[in-house]
Motif scaffolding. Structure first.
Motif, PDB file in Angstrom:
ATOM      1  N   ALA A 142      -4.626  -2.435  -0.339  1.00  0.00           N
ATOM      2  CA  ALA A 142      -3.182  -2.550  -0.554  1.00  0.00           C
ATOM      3  C   ALA A 142      -2.518  -1.214  -0.239  1.00  0.00           C
ATOM      4  CB  ALA A 142      -2.890  -2.994  -1.979  1.00  0.00           C
ATOM      5  N   ALA A 143      -2.472  -0.864   1.022  1.00  0.00           N
ATOM      6  CA  ALA A 143      -1.955   0.438   1.450  1.00  0.00           C
ATOM      7  C   ALA A 143      -0.437   0.483   1.326  1.00  0.00           C
ATOM      8  CB  ALA A 143      -2.358   0.707   2.892  1.00  0.00           C
ATOM      9  N   THR A 144       0.069   1.602   0.841  1.00  0.00           N
ATOM     10  CA  THR A 144       1.513   1.795   0.733  1.00  0.00           C
ATOM     11  C   THR A 144       2.076   2.653   1.865  1.00  0.00           C
ATOM     12  OG1 THR A 144       1.196   3.716  -0.705  1.00  0.00           O
ATOM     13  CG2 THR A 144       1.445   1.568  -1.774  1.00  0.00           C
ATOM     14  N   GLU A 166       8.891  -2.967   5.457  1.00  0.00           N
ATOM     15  CA  GLU A 166       8.677  -1.526   5.464  1.00  0.00           C
ATOM     16  C   GLU A 166       7.620  -1.119   4.431  1.00  0.00           C
ATOM     17  OE1 GLU A 166       9.824   0.505   7.765  1.00  0.00           O
ATOM     18  OE2 GLU A 166      10.660  -1.303   8.661  1.00  0.00           O
ATOM     19  N   LYS A 167       7.257   0.153   4.461  1.00  0.00           N
ATOM     20  CA  LYS A 167       6.215   0.669   3.566  1.00  0.00           C
ATOM     21  C   LYS A 167       6.532   0.285   2.121  1.00  0.00           C
ATOM     22  CE  LYS A 167       5.406   4.515   6.719  1.00  0.00           C
ATOM     23  NZ  LYS A 167       5.502   5.972   6.936  1.00  0.00           N
ATOM     24  N   PRO A 168       5.624  -0.440   1.458  1.00  0.00           N
ATOM     25  CA  PRO A 168       5.936  -1.011   0.146  1.00  0.00           C
ATOM     26  C   PRO A 168       5.478  -0.128  -1.010  1.00  0.00           C
ATOM     27  CG  PRO A 168       3.893  -1.927   0.946  1.00  0.00           C
ATOM     28  CD  PRO A 168       4.342  -0.924   1.994  1.00  0.00           C
ATOM     29  N   ASP A 169       5.883  -0.506  -2.216  1.00  0.00           N
ATOM     30  CA  ASP A 169       5.283   0.075  -3.409  1.00  0.00           C
ATOM     31  C   ASP A 169       3.957  -0.651  -3.662  1.00  0.00           C
ATOM     32  OD1 ASP A 169       5.741  -2.369  -4.905  1.00  0.00           O
ATOM     33  OD2 ASP A 169       7.789  -1.703  -5.249  1.00  0.00           O
ATOM     34  N   PRO A 170       3.125  -0.164  -4.570  1.00  0.00           N
ATOM     35  CA  PRO A 170       1.800  -0.784  -4.760  1.00  0.00           C
ATOM     36  C   PRO A 170       1.850  -2.268  -5.102  1.00  0.00           C
ATOM     37  CG  PRO A 170       1.851   1.371  -5.791  1.00  0.00           C
ATOM     38  CD  PRO A 170       3.251   1.083  -5.357  1.00  0.00           C
ATOM     39  N   THR A 315      -4.430  11.552  -4.118  1.00  0.00           N
ATOM     40  CA  THR A 315      -3.474  10.460  -4.251  1.00  0.00           C
ATOM     41  C   THR A 315      -2.077  10.823  -3.767  1.00  0.00           C
ATOM     42  OG1 THR A 315      -3.104  11.159  -6.539  1.00  0.00           O
ATOM     43  CG2 THR A 315      -4.689   9.366  -6.174  1.00  0.00           C
ATOM     44  N   ASP A 316      -1.827  12.120  -3.508  1.00  0.00           N
ATOM     45  CA  ASP A 316      -0.487  12.564  -3.111  1.00  0.00           C
ATOM     46  C   ASP A 316      -0.434  13.135  -1.703  1.00  0.00           C
ATOM     47  OD1 ASP A 316       0.781  11.842  -5.455  1.00  0.00           O
ATOM     48  OD2 ASP A 316       0.472  13.785  -6.414  1.00  0.00           O
ATOM     49  N   THR A 317      -1.424  12.853  -0.875  1.00  0.00           N
ATOM     50  CA  THR A 317      -1.446  13.478   0.451  1.00  0.00           C
ATOM     51  C   THR A 317      -0.280  13.049   1.334  1.00  0.00           C
ATOM     52  OG1 THR A 317      -3.008  11.773   1.191  1.00  0.00           O
ATOM     53  CG2 THR A 317      -3.934  13.883   0.474  1.00  0.00           C
TER      54      THR A 317
END
Length: 329
Positions: A142-144, A166-170, A315-317
């Motif tokens: 489930a990539a954000t 578009e890029k979603p939330d988790p 997790t923040d890259t």
């Protein structure tokens, strides 16, 4: 004629400090072979198409032959995202080549061998249907950090596109996976005629009109930066998706290295002069002038290049681009 267009004009801000305006990510290597991301992409597509074009910015044009000695170099007047870049490439190639169909690929992707047959299918669909074709990657998580594609009617070799997301939330990413959406990989195929016809009906129309009369500088000055997705793909009905069940990753950020490279017994990926003691699940990279010792840490990305050091939780890259924006300011 089947032609690959490799996009190699970006800087790669999410790979700071390894990538920079002077050393963009397409010229970097992150494996033992020493081959750059661009070189590996050229080698991959040369087996599929008749000829290869590399699209880049003026400041990088002289470096391209070192990584792609047999490719033709196209230099866009300025970097304004993928919309203007791909329209410019289509127009120039349409002028030069006889009856071309294009395979447009970024220079920083990791794929397995099945890419060849999938790319050939995309080229075939683009030629036979005169539609704009995008590859849809079957998700493995489930990539954000990726956009998603909702498939519509199934035509066997391809689907209609029912929607781009578009890029979603988790939470949204998990729903998309449950509903059989695909990742939008940014790999496309079309004939130049098909793309330019669609572009004439969008905000990129001034660019096409200027290119028609040989005034590319004026054309780029008349438009804003915009992705091909926003400018054209999300606005047209002439869009198809070829599904791709294959190993794929976008090597545009540090966390990707942990997914595509072998780890040590503690889950670390290291490159360069690195020492780890009781370190777990880290990505650690150093250039030839740097040494990194990581002791008793876990789930960190640590990179040292040109006297600059990045430390960020794995997790923040995706937030590394925020660092680059603030440094620019």
């Amino acid at each position: 004629m089947e032609i690959a267009v490799i996009l190699a004009g970006g800087v790669g801000t999410r790979l700071y400090p390894a990538s920079s305006a002077d050393r963009p990510k397409q010229f970097l290597s992150f494996d033992e072979s020493g081959r750059s991301l661009l070189s590996r992409t050229v080698e991959r597509v040369e087996k599929i198409v008749d000829t290869v074009y590399v699209l880049t910015r003026p400041e990088y044009a002289d470096q391209i032959p070192e990584h792609a000695p047999h490719a033709t170099v196209l230099t866009e007047p300025e970097g304004k995202d993928t919309g203007p870049a791909l329209v410019y490439a289509a127009h120039r190639i349409h002028e030069r080549e006889d009856d071309p169909v294009l395979l447009c690929v970024p220079s920083d992707h990791h794929v397995d061998r099945s890419f060849a047959s999938i790319a050939e299918r995309a080229l075939r669909v683009a030629r036979e249907t005169d539609q704009l074709v995008t590859l849809g990657i079957e998700p493995t998580r489930a990539a954000t950090e990726y956009g998603y594609i909702k498939p519509g009617e199934d035509h066997g070799e391809y689907y209609d596109v029912a929607g781009f997301y578009e890029k979603p939330d988790p939470g949204a990413a998990a729903r998309y996976i449950y509903n059989d959406f695909y990742w939008n990989a940014g790999v496309f195929s079309w004939t130049p005629t098909s793309l330019l016809e669609e572009a004439r009906e969008t905000e990129l129309a001034p660019l096409v009109a200027a290119l028609d009369v040989g005034e590319e500088q004026r054309g780029f000055a008349a438009i804003d930066s915009v992705s091909i997705d926003y400018a054209i793909l999300e606005e047209t009905d002439e869009i198809a998706m070829v599904p791709a069940e294959m190993t794929w990753d976008d090597l545009g950020s540090w966390d990707a290295l942990q997914r595509v490279h072998e780890t040590d017994e503690d889950g670390n990926v290291t490159t360069g002069d690195v020492l780890t003691i009781d370190a777990e699940d880290c990505v650690i990279a150093a250039d030839e002038t740097s040494h990194i010792s990581a002791v008793g840490v876990s789930n960190l990305t640590i990179a040292a290049y040109d006297g600059r050091v990045l430390v960020v939780p794995n997790t923040d890259t995706q937030r590394v681009r925020d660092v680059v924006e603030q440094l620019r300011e």
